[in-house]
Design a protein around this motif. Structure first.
Motif: not given
Length: 148
Positions: A40-48, A68-70, A75-81, A103-110
Protein backbone atom coordinates in the motif's frame (compact mmCIF):
# COMPACT_ATOMS: atom_id res chain seq x y z
CA UNK A 1 8.17 15.86 -53.59
CA UNK A 2 8.93 16.75 -49.99
CA UNK A 3 11.98 15.19 -48.43
CA UNK A 4 11.62 14.41 -44.74
CA UNK A 5 14.94 14.77 -42.96
CA UNK A 6 16.11 11.67 -41.16
CA UNK A 7 16.83 11.80 -37.46
CA UNK A 8 20.54 11.81 -36.75
CA UNK A 9 22.04 8.54 -35.63
CA UNK A 10 22.38 8.47 -31.86
CA UNK A 11 25.89 8.66 -30.49
CA UNK A 12 27.19 5.74 -28.48
CA UNK A 13 26.60 7.77 -25.31
CA UNK A 14 23.01 8.44 -26.35
CA UNK A 15 22.44 4.80 -27.23
CA UNK A 16 23.88 3.69 -23.88
CA UNK A 17 21.79 6.26 -22.00
CA UNK A 18 18.64 5.14 -23.82
CA UNK A 19 19.31 1.56 -22.65
CA UNK A 20 19.77 2.76 -19.08
CA UNK A 21 16.49 4.70 -19.28
CA UNK A 22 14.68 1.69 -20.71
CA UNK A 23 16.04 -0.52 -17.93
CA UNK A 24 15.16 2.11 -15.32
CA UNK A 25 11.57 2.40 -16.59
CA UNK A 26 11.15 -1.40 -16.60
CA UNK A 27 12.48 -1.81 -13.04
CA UNK A 28 10.65 1.23 -11.61
CA UNK A 29 7.32 0.13 -13.09
CA UNK A 30 7.63 -3.33 -11.56
CA UNK A 31 8.72 -2.03 -8.14
CA UNK A 32 5.92 0.55 -8.10
CA UNK A 33 3.25 -2.03 -8.89
CA UNK A 34 4.44 -4.60 -6.36
CA UNK A 35 4.99 -2.16 -3.49
CA UNK A 36 1.55 -0.64 -4.04
CA UNK A 37 -0.18 -4.01 -4.33
CA UNK A 38 1.55 -5.75 -1.41
CA UNK A 39 2.26 -2.89 0.99
CA UNK A 40 0.00 0.00 0.00
CA UNK A 41 2.90 2.40 -0.59
CA UNK A 42 4.39 3.86 -3.72
CA UNK A 43 8.02 3.73 -4.70
CA UNK A 44 8.65 7.34 -3.63
CA UNK A 45 7.10 6.62 -0.24
CA UNK A 46 9.31 3.55 0.14
CA UNK A 47 12.42 5.54 -0.75
CA UNK A 48 11.49 8.33 1.64
CA UNK A 49 10.96 5.82 4.46
CA UNK A 50 14.31 4.25 3.63
CA UNK A 51 16.05 7.63 3.83
CA UNK A 52 14.36 8.40 7.15
CA UNK A 53 15.21 4.98 8.61
CA UNK A 54 18.86 5.55 7.73
CA UNK A 55 18.95 9.14 9.00
CA UNK A 56 20.23 10.07 12.44
CA UNK A 57 17.29 10.06 14.85
CA UNK A 58 14.96 9.12 11.97
CA UNK A 59 14.57 12.67 10.70
CA UNK A 60 15.70 14.82 7.79
CA UNK A 61 15.16 18.40 6.76
CA UNK A 62 12.56 18.44 4.02
CA UNK A 63 15.11 19.82 1.51
CA UNK A 64 17.58 17.05 2.36
CA UNK A 65 14.87 14.44 1.91
CA UNK A 66 13.90 16.01 -1.42
CA UNK A 67 17.53 15.80 -2.57
CA UNK A 68 17.92 12.18 -1.47
CA UNK A 69 14.67 11.02 -3.09
CA UNK A 70 15.19 13.14 -6.22
CA UNK A 71 12.11 15.31 -5.90
CA UNK A 72 11.45 19.03 -5.87
CA UNK A 73 10.38 20.87 -2.74
CA UNK A 74 6.65 20.89 -3.55
CA UNK A 75 6.69 17.20 -4.52
CA UNK A 76 8.42 16.16 -1.29
CA UNK A 77 5.92 18.25 0.68
CA UNK A 78 3.07 16.27 -0.90
CA UNK A 79 4.99 13.01 -0.36
CA UNK A 80 5.47 13.69 3.35
CA UNK A 81 1.81 14.71 3.50
CA UNK A 82 0.85 11.25 2.21
CA UNK A 83 3.20 9.60 4.72
CA UNK A 84 1.67 11.71 7.48
CA UNK A 85 -1.86 10.75 6.47
CA UNK A 86 -0.83 7.07 6.52
CA UNK A 87 0.79 7.49 9.95
CA UNK A 88 4.30 6.66 8.65
CA UNK A 89 5.93 10.07 9.21
CA UNK A 90 5.13 13.57 10.39
CA UNK A 91 6.41 17.11 9.94
CA UNK A 92 8.21 18.80 12.80
CA UNK A 93 9.61 22.31 13.18
CA UNK A 94 13.29 22.79 13.85
CA UNK A 95 13.64 24.01 17.44
CA UNK A 96 16.50 26.36 16.51
CA UNK A 97 15.03 27.73 13.30
CA UNK A 98 11.24 27.84 13.10
CA UNK A 99 11.49 28.09 9.31
CA UNK A 100 13.20 24.69 9.14
CA UNK A 101 10.84 21.76 8.73
CA UNK A 102 11.80 18.15 9.27
CA UNK A 103 10.22 14.89 8.16
CA UNK A 104 10.29 12.39 11.03
CA UNK A 105 9.56 8.68 10.68
CA UNK A 106 7.10 7.05 13.09
CA UNK A 107 7.29 3.56 14.58
CA UNK A 108 4.55 2.53 12.15
CA UNK A 109 6.65 3.91 9.28
CA UNK A 110 9.66 1.91 10.47
CA UNK A 111 7.51 -1.23 10.58
CA UNK A 112 6.06 -0.66 7.10
CA UNK A 113 9.55 -0.08 5.71
CA UNK A 114 10.92 -3.21 7.39
CA UNK A 115 8.18 -5.36 5.87
CA UNK A 116 8.40 -3.74 2.41
CA UNK A 117 12.22 -3.87 2.28
CA UNK A 118 12.22 -7.64 1.65
CA UNK A 119 9.71 -7.31 -1.17
CA UNK A 120 11.71 -4.45 -2.68
CA UNK A 121 14.93 -6.50 -2.69
CA UNK A 122 13.28 -9.57 -4.17
CA UNK A 123 11.46 -7.63 -6.87
CA UNK A 124 14.51 -5.56 -7.76
CA UNK A 125 16.50 -8.75 -8.37
CA UNK A 126 13.61 -10.31 -10.31
CA UNK A 127 13.17 -7.19 -12.45
CA UNK A 128 16.89 -7.06 -13.25
CA UNK A 129 16.88 -10.76 -14.08
CA UNK A 130 13.91 -10.28 -16.42
CA UNK A 131 15.52 -7.25 -18.06
CA UNK A 132 18.80 -9.15 -18.40
CA UNK A 133 17.00 -11.74 -20.48
CA UNK A 134 16.02 -9.07 -23.04
CA UNK A 135 18.80 -9.11 -25.67
CA UNK A 136 19.15 -5.33 -25.99
CA UNK A 137 19.44 -4.94 -22.20
CA UNK A 138 21.61 -7.95 -21.32
CA UNK A 139 24.92 -6.08 -21.47
CA UNK A 140 23.52 -3.10 -19.56
CA UNK A 141 22.33 -5.30 -16.69
CA UNK A 142 25.62 -7.19 -16.68
CA UNK A 143 27.59 -3.94 -16.57
CA UNK A 144 25.55 -2.64 -13.66
CA UNK A 145 25.88 -5.85 -11.73
CA UNK A 146 29.60 -6.20 -12.32
CA UNK A 147 30.16 -2.69 -10.95
CA UNK A 148 28.11 -3.34 -7.81
Amino acid sequence: MTVIPQAPIASSDQAMWNKVLTLHAHVERRLTQVLQRKHGIGLSEFRALECLVQAAEGELRMQDLADKVGLGQSSVTRLVGRLDTAGFAFRDLCPDDKRGVYAVITDEGRQRYAVARGTYGEELSAALNAAGAVPELTRTVQALRSGA
